[in-house]
Design a protein around this motif. Structure first.
Motif, mmCIF file in Angstrom:
data_model
loop_
_atom_site.group_PDB
_atom_site.id
_atom_site.type_symbol
_atom_site.label_atom_id
_atom_site.label_comp_id
_atom_site.label_asym_id
_atom_site.label_seq_id
_atom_site.Cartn_x
_atom_site.Cartn_y
_atom_site.Cartn_z
ATOM 1 N N SER A 19 -11.323 -0.053 -0.802
ATOM 2 C CA SER A 19 -9.903 -0.091 -1.170
ATOM 3 C C SER A 19 -9.347 1.317 -1.093
ATOM 4 C CB SER A 19 -9.717 -0.647 -2.587
ATOM 5 O OG SER A 19 -8.364 -0.563 -2.988
ATOM 6 N N LEU A 20 -8.194 1.434 -0.420
ATOM 7 C CA LEU A 20 -7.537 2.733 -0.271
ATOM 8 C C LEU A 20 -6.038 2.517 -0.502
ATOM 9 C CD1 LEU A 20 -8.322 5.656 0.506
ATOM 10 C CD2 LEU A 20 -7.584 5.123 2.822
ATOM 11 N N GLN A 21 -5.475 3.214 -1.542
ATOM 12 C CA GLN A 21 -4.057 3.082 -1.881
ATOM 13 C C GLN A 21 -3.410 4.467 -1.871
ATOM 14 O OE1 GLN A 21 -5.170 0.876 -5.600
ATOM 15 N NE2 GLN A 21 -3.319 -0.321 -5.079
ATOM 16 N N ALA A 22 -2.143 4.489 -1.415
ATOM 17 C CA ALA A 22 -1.370 5.733 -1.389
ATOM 18 C C ALA A 22 -0.117 5.552 -2.251
ATOM 19 C CB ALA A 22 -0.995 6.086 0.048
ATOM 20 N N PHE A 23 0.208 6.588 -3.073
ATOM 21 C CA PHE A 23 1.367 6.553 -3.970
ATOM 22 C C PHE A 23 2.193 7.823 -3.765
ATOM 23 C CE2 PHE A 23 -2.089 4.234 -5.958
ATOM 24 C CZ PHE A 23 -1.486 3.070 -6.399
ATOM 25 N N ASP A 24 3.514 7.654 -3.940
ATOM 26 C CA ASP A 24 4.413 8.816 -3.945
ATOM 27 C C ASP A 24 4.155 9.585 -5.234
ATOM 28 O OD1 ASP A 24 6.435 10.662 -3.977
ATOM 29 O OD2 ASP A 24 7.983 9.254 -3.290
ATOM 30 N N ALA A 25 3.780 10.857 -5.078
ATOM 31 C CA ALA A 25 3.435 11.647 -6.252
ATOM 32 C C ALA A 25 4.628 11.871 -7.168
ATOM 33 C CB ALA A 25 2.838 12.983 -5.829
ATOM 34 N N ALA A 26 5.834 11.838 -6.603
ATOM 35 C CA ALA A 26 7.025 12.106 -7.416
ATOM 36 C C ALA A 26 7.432 10.860 -8.190
ATOM 37 C CB ALA A 26 8.163 12.586 -6.530
ATOM 38 N N SER A 27 7.505 9.720 -7.507
ATOM 39 C CA SER A 27 8.015 8.502 -8.150
ATOM 40 C C SER A 27 6.912 7.565 -8.601
ATOM 41 C CB SER A 27 8.946 7.771 -7.181
ATOM 42 O OG SER A 27 8.221 7.341 -6.039
ATOM 43 N N GLY A 79 1.423 2.189 0.302
ATOM 44 C CA GLY A 79 0.654 1.235 1.097
ATOM 45 C C GLY A 79 -0.765 1.113 0.587
ATOM 46 N N ALA A 80 -1.421 0.078 1.050
ATOM 47 C CA ALA A 80 -2.828 -0.154 0.686
ATOM 48 C C ALA A 80 -3.567 -0.705 1.899
ATOM 49 C CB ALA A 80 -2.926 -1.123 -0.478
ATOM 50 N N THR A 81 -4.810 -0.337 2.044
ATOM 51 C CA THR A 81 -5.610 -0.801 3.183
ATOM 52 C C THR A 81 -7.071 -0.849 2.779
ATOM 53 O OG1 THR A 81 -6.088 -0.452 5.528
ATOM 54 C CG2 THR A 81 -6.017 1.501 4.136
ATOM 55 N N SER A 82 -7.897 -1.347 3.670
ATOM 56 C CA SER A 82 -9.327 -1.476 3.401
ATOM 57 C C SER A 82 -10.092 -1.401 4.715
ATOM 58 C CB SER A 82 -9.634 -2.798 2.700
ATOM 59 O OG SER A 82 -11.037 -3.006 2.609
ATOM 60 N N TYR A 83 -11.306 -0.974 4.622
ATOM 61 C CA TYR A 83 -12.214 -0.947 5.770
ATOM 62 C C TYR A 83 -12.534 -2.357 6.243
ATOM 63 C CZ TYR A 83 -16.563 0.254 8.301
ATOM 64 O OH TYR A 83 -17.550 0.416 9.225
ATOM 65 N N LEU A 84 -12.494 -3.310 5.336
ATOM 66 C CA LEU A 84 -12.917 -4.680 5.627
ATOM 67 C C LEU A 84 -11.741 -5.571 5.997
ATOM 68 C CD1 LEU A 84 -15.415 -5.075 2.671
ATOM 69 C CD2 LEU A 84 -15.924 -4.443 5.032
ATOM 70 N N GLY A 85 -10.931 -5.149 6.900
ATOM 71 C CA GLY A 85 -9.828 -5.993 7.319
ATOM 72 C C GLY A 85 -8.905 -5.248 8.240
ATOM 73 N N SER A 113 -8.716 3.768 14.558
ATOM 74 C CA SER A 113 -9.633 4.857 14.243
ATOM 75 C C SER A 113 -9.260 5.564 12.949
ATOM 76 C CB SER A 113 -9.642 5.880 15.390
ATOM 77 O OG SER A 113 -8.354 6.450 15.550
ATOM 78 N N SER A 114 -8.213 5.058 12.259
ATOM 79 C CA SER A 114 -7.778 5.762 11.044
ATOM 80 C C SER A 114 -6.983 4.826 10.145
ATOM 81 C CB SER A 114 -6.923 6.976 11.418
ATOM 82 O OG SER A 114 -5.764 6.560 12.133
ATOM 83 N N PHE A 115 -6.840 5.256 8.861
ATOM 84 C CA PHE A 115 -5.921 4.619 7.921
ATOM 85 C C PHE A 115 -4.631 5.449 7.938
ATOM 86 C CE2 PHE A 115 -10.179 4.011 5.834
ATOM 87 C CZ PHE A 115 -10.316 2.685 6.216
ATOM 88 N N VAL A 116 -3.479 4.779 8.061
ATOM 89 C CA VAL A 116 -2.205 5.490 8.241
ATOM 90 C C VAL A 116 -1.228 5.053 7.146
ATOM 91 C CG1 VAL A 116 -0.289 5.966 9.808
ATOM 92 C CG2 VAL A 116 -2.601 5.603 10.719
ATOM 93 N N PHE A 117 -0.561 6.038 6.536
ATOM 94 C CA PHE A 117 0.480 5.788 5.534
ATOM 95 C C PHE A 117 1.721 6.591 5.908
ATOM 96 C CE2 PHE A 117 -3.590 5.386 3.321
ATOM 97 C CZ PHE A 117 -3.471 4.122 2.772
ATOM 98 N N ASP A 118 2.883 5.887 5.947
ATOM 99 C CA ASP A 118 4.144 6.587 6.214
ATOM 100 C C ASP A 118 4.531 7.447 5.014
ATOM 101 O OD1 ASP A 118 4.498 5.494 8.743
ATOM 102 O OD2 ASP A 118 5.377 3.666 7.901
ATOM 103 N N LEU A 119 5.025 8.631 5.303
ATOM 104 C CA LEU A 119 5.465 9.536 4.237
ATOM 105 C C LEU A 119 6.991 9.563 4.211
ATOM 106 C CD1 LEU A 119 2.986 12.527 4.712
ATOM 107 C CD2 LEU A 119 2.836 10.627 3.115
ATOM 108 N N PRO A 120 7.612 8.998 3.161
ATOM 109 C CA PRO A 120 9.084 9.008 3.089
ATOM 110 C C PRO A 120 9.593 10.416 2.760
ATOM 111 C CG PRO A 120 8.169 8.052 1.104
ATOM 112 C CD PRO A 120 7.011 8.302 2.019
ATOM 113 N N ALA A 121 10.882 10.586 2.990
ATOM 114 C CA ALA A 121 11.486 11.903 2.721
ATOM 115 C C ALA A 121 11.443 12.252 1.251
ATOM 116 C CB ALA A 121 12.935 11.917 3.224
ATOM 117 N N THR A 122 11.316 11.223 0.399
ATOM 118 C CA THR A 122 11.314 11.476 -1.053
ATOM 119 C C THR A 122 9.989 12.010 -1.548
ATOM 120 O OG1 THR A 122 10.680 9.174 -1.421
ATOM 121 C CG2 THR A 122 13.035 9.681 -1.445
ATOM 122 N N ALA A 123 8.940 11.889 -0.675
ATOM 123 C CA ALA A 123 7.610 12.316 -1.110
ATOM 124 C C ALA A 123 7.465 13.821 -0.946
ATOM 125 C CB ALA A 123 6.540 11.576 -0.319
#
Length: 731
Positions: free
Chosen positions: A91-99, A104-110, A119-129
């Motif tokens: 399990s891999l989750q990404a959170f905006d440190a400010a808000s 997003g969330a992703t996993s190796y098993l899917g 070849s990678s896990f990708v998370f969009d970074l909003p301007a608010t981050a």
């Protein structure tokens, strides 16, 4: 070409991946309880010290998880994204440190965001981050995760390039497996079967280790347990394939057996590792990685050992197995958390794995060449064996036919003629030719000239007329020769042909040869000449053997003094003649010829003179015996002449003729001349007669002639005799 493409693509993608690395960013790390929220995690992370690094060390645990606070500048990037290279993450989750909002969330098993074969896990970074990103990670085993921040376009290009090399690697390995499978079905060699298993399992194991296998529907349920099972199966296939590729069964049988036993043991071991509880996942994957590396190292050592023994192919195989060791060993160390699961590293081991598998498949072509040569040798041996069997069958049939000819030969010369005819027919089947002939002069008292086909006899008569001296000289030398002979043709062009002259073993002064004819320029091979000579020798051998048998038989049947048939043989033939006469309803008469006063001749003139008398008597009687008559010496001075088809009257006529001829004989001795007479008794065969009765009646008739004064002929028709039948055989 595939290997070159993979190498180039790997280097390009690796260079591109390295160029994507961003400036060193600030990283804070903490292990917190699993129930912590993102805001609570931020508060805990703020207390930690920042570090400048682009890798994240993840630790497994049941109560705690890893939290990271990543802060990197994004002002210069268009559509910034956070990229974390693929690793064994549940399990891999990404959170905006400010808000604290989840990015997003992703996993190796899917399947996750991005193209297939990611070849990678990708998370969009909003301007608010603006204050960075919080990462929460749960892993079953220790992992080192690489990360960077880059533009979405750069990420897309990198993912596409990585997907291409992964697809090319899998395609190369599966294509090699399919080619090997085709060879397996064609040649049914175990080395191709085990290479097929190795190539397929290597591709599937890499797909599981890179997470690509879990992108398929329903495969996520296998979780990390599929990796040790596939790894052990692939290691088993490596051991089984390696020793067969090196041919250790022929050079080092104990090593081959131990390799097979180790391969068999690895299969249940993989299942045992997969059945371990989740808390032991690190142990299971570490053991799998170590065993996998050792399984890849074993072929390297075996190939090096074979190379030291002088095997030229083993050196190439050693290099290829080193490439496989690099690929699978690198991936195994990454699974153990000893190497970072970086983008560049993934490209290296994927390319190396494909290169090793394809290289081994190319090396297998040497085995195909060997197998083809073996198949050609087997085919050639089979053809030779079939030809030998066919030749042996012809030889056996030829001998059987010769034996039949020998048994059914009607007269002197018939055996030789029929044997030579059979020889010509057999040689015509063995040696292709226009025509052939046998000439034999003075062979067992006869001259022979036979041709095949028979209509060619005139041609060989002309050949013998013009070239007899040449052929005779060749035969005298007893050496097979090939010669070109020209014959003058009346009113036409000279006839030229190529002949093989095979001398026959004919005693001097006779000579003989087997002549085989072809067109000019068409030479005979040594094999053809040897076959023809062998069959000719067989024919002559059978002729000689049967001639000796016939001579022995004649010797056993003939009286040595007179040259007539002896009593034992004569009585046997007499019995057959009586039976044939009764069966056919023909008369038969027997003459009992008893010389008069022969004992005094022996006593007065000597035994030698008596023997001379018996020979002269045989010479006189022999012309009286027709083709179907029987003449044999019955006793010391007694002779029997059997006349099938002759009535008693005809028998008496022949007896009178014999008596007169014998009475006309005159003999010379030291004591002076003397003459010899005979008393002859004639008797006809009766119904149900026996040889003993018939001879007895004729002997009694001869006794009557002696009692009447000798040098007479008397008959005994059997009437009034208690031992004789009533009626003579007149039908």
């Amino acid at each position: 070409m595939i290997c070159l493409f993979l190498c180039c693509l790997t280097l390009v993608c690796y260079a591109q991946g390295e160029s994507m690395s961003s400036e060193r960013a600030e990283v804070r790390h903490a292990r917190l309880s699993m129930d912590q929220t993102s805001q609570q995690a931020r508060s805990a992370l703020e207390a930690g010290l920042p570090m400048a690094q682009d890798t994240l060390l993840l630790q497994p645990g049941t109560a705690e998880v890893d939290w990271f606070w990543l802060r990197a500048p994004t002002d210069s990037l268009i559509g910034p994204v956070l990229r974390l290279d693929t690793a064994l993450v549940e399990s891999l989750q990404a959170f905006d440190a400010a808000s604290g909002a989840e990015l997003g969330a992703t996993s190796y098993l899917g399947a996750g965001r991005g193209s297939p074969l990611r070849s990678s896990f990708v998370f969009d970074l909003p301007a608010t981050a603006t204050e960075g990103v919080l990462i929460r990670a749960e892993v079953p085993v220790r992992q080192v995760l690489s990360w960077n921040v880059l533009s979405s376009r750069a990420q897309l290009e990198a993912d596409r390039a990585a997907g291409m090399i992964a697809a090319a690697a899998y395609a190369a390995m599966l294509a090699s497996a399919l080619a090997s499978l085709a060879l397996t079905l064609a040649v049914r060699e175990s080395v191709f079967r085990f290479f097929t298993a190795f190539a397929v399992l290597a591709a599937v194991w890499l797909a599981a280790a890179d997470g690509h296998l879990y992108e398929l529907p329903g495969m996520a349920a296998l979780d990390w347990r599929a990796i040790p099972v596939l790894g052990m199966a692939c290691a088993a296939a490596i051991l089984a394939f390696a020793h067969r590729l090196l041919g250790l069964s022929a050079t080092a049988l104990p090593l081959a057996r131990w390799s097979d036993r180790a391969a068999i043991a690895l299969l249940p071991l993989g299942i045992v590792l997969a059945l371990l509880p989740a808390e032991s996942a690190s142990l299971a994957l570490s053991l799998m990685a170590v065993i996998f590396v050792l399984a890849c190292l074993a072929p390297v050592l075996l190939a090096a050992w074979s190379w030291s023994l002088g095997s030229p192919v083993a050196g190439v195989l050693c290099v290829l197995w080193l490439v496989c060791l690099l690929a699978f060993g690198t991936r195994g160390l990454a699974l153990m958390g000893l190497l970072p699961a970086s983008h560049g590293l993934a490209l290296i081991y994927q390319g190396a794995a494909a290169l090793g598998v394809v290289g081994l498949s190319v090396a297998l072509t040497d085995r195909v060449i060997v197998l083809r040569r073996q198949a050609e040798a087997i085919s050639e041996a089979h053809a030779i064996s079939s030809a030998d069997l066919a030749l042996e069958k012809q030889r056996r049939q030829f001998l059987e036919s010769l034996e039949d000819v020998a048994q059914n030969a009607a007269s002197d010369g018939d055996l030789e003629w029929r044997a030579f005819r059979l020889l010509l027919q057999s040689v015509a089947e063995l040696v292709p030719a226009q025509r052939s002939a046998i000439t034999a002069t003075g062979f067992r008292g006869y001259d022979f000239l036979l041709s095949e086909p028979p209509v060619a006899k005139a041609h060989y008569c002309e050949l013998m007329t013009e070239r007899a001296s040449t052929l005779k000289g060749i035969c005298r030398a007893r050496n097979t020769m090939q010669v070109d002979i020209e014959l003058d043709v009346e009113g036409g062009q000279p006839y030229r042909a190529h002949y093989a002259v095979l001398p026959l073993a004919v005693s001097k002064p006779g000579w003989g040869a087997l002549l085989i004819e072809r067109e000019l320029g068409q030479l005979f091979s040594d094999t053809e000449l040897n076959l023809a000579a062998e069959f000719a020798d067989l024919a002559l051998k059978v002729i000689e053997e049967n001639a000796k048998k016939a001579e022995l038989k004649r010797t056993a049947e003939v009286d040595p003094l007179t040259g007539l048939i002896n009593r034992k043989t004569g009585e046997a033939r007499l019995e057959k003649l009586i039976a044939a006469a009764e069966l056919e309803g023909e008369p038969l008469s027997l003459l009992f010829i008893d010389l008069d006063r022969f004992q005094p001749i022996n006593q007065r003139y000597g035994v030698n003179q008596g023997d001379q008398c018996l020979r002269r008597v045989a010479d006189v009687l022999r012309p009286l015996a027709g083709r179907n008559d029987l003449l044999y010496r019955h006793g010391g001075d007694e002779f029997l002449l059997v006349l099938p088809g002759a009535s008693l009257e005809r028998g008496v006529e022949v007896a009178e003729h014999a008596r007169a001829n014998l009475a006309s004989l005159r003999f010379q001795s030291e004591q002076g001349p003397f003459k010899l007479t005979a008393s002859i008794g004639a008797a006809p065969a009766m119904a149900n007669d026996t040889p003993a009765n018939l001879v007895d009646r004729a002997e009694r008739a001869s006794g009557s002639a002696k009692g009447a004064g000798r040098n007479q002929v008397k008959s005994n028709a059997g009437k009034g005799s208690s031992q004789a039948p009533e009626h003579p055989l007149y039908f």
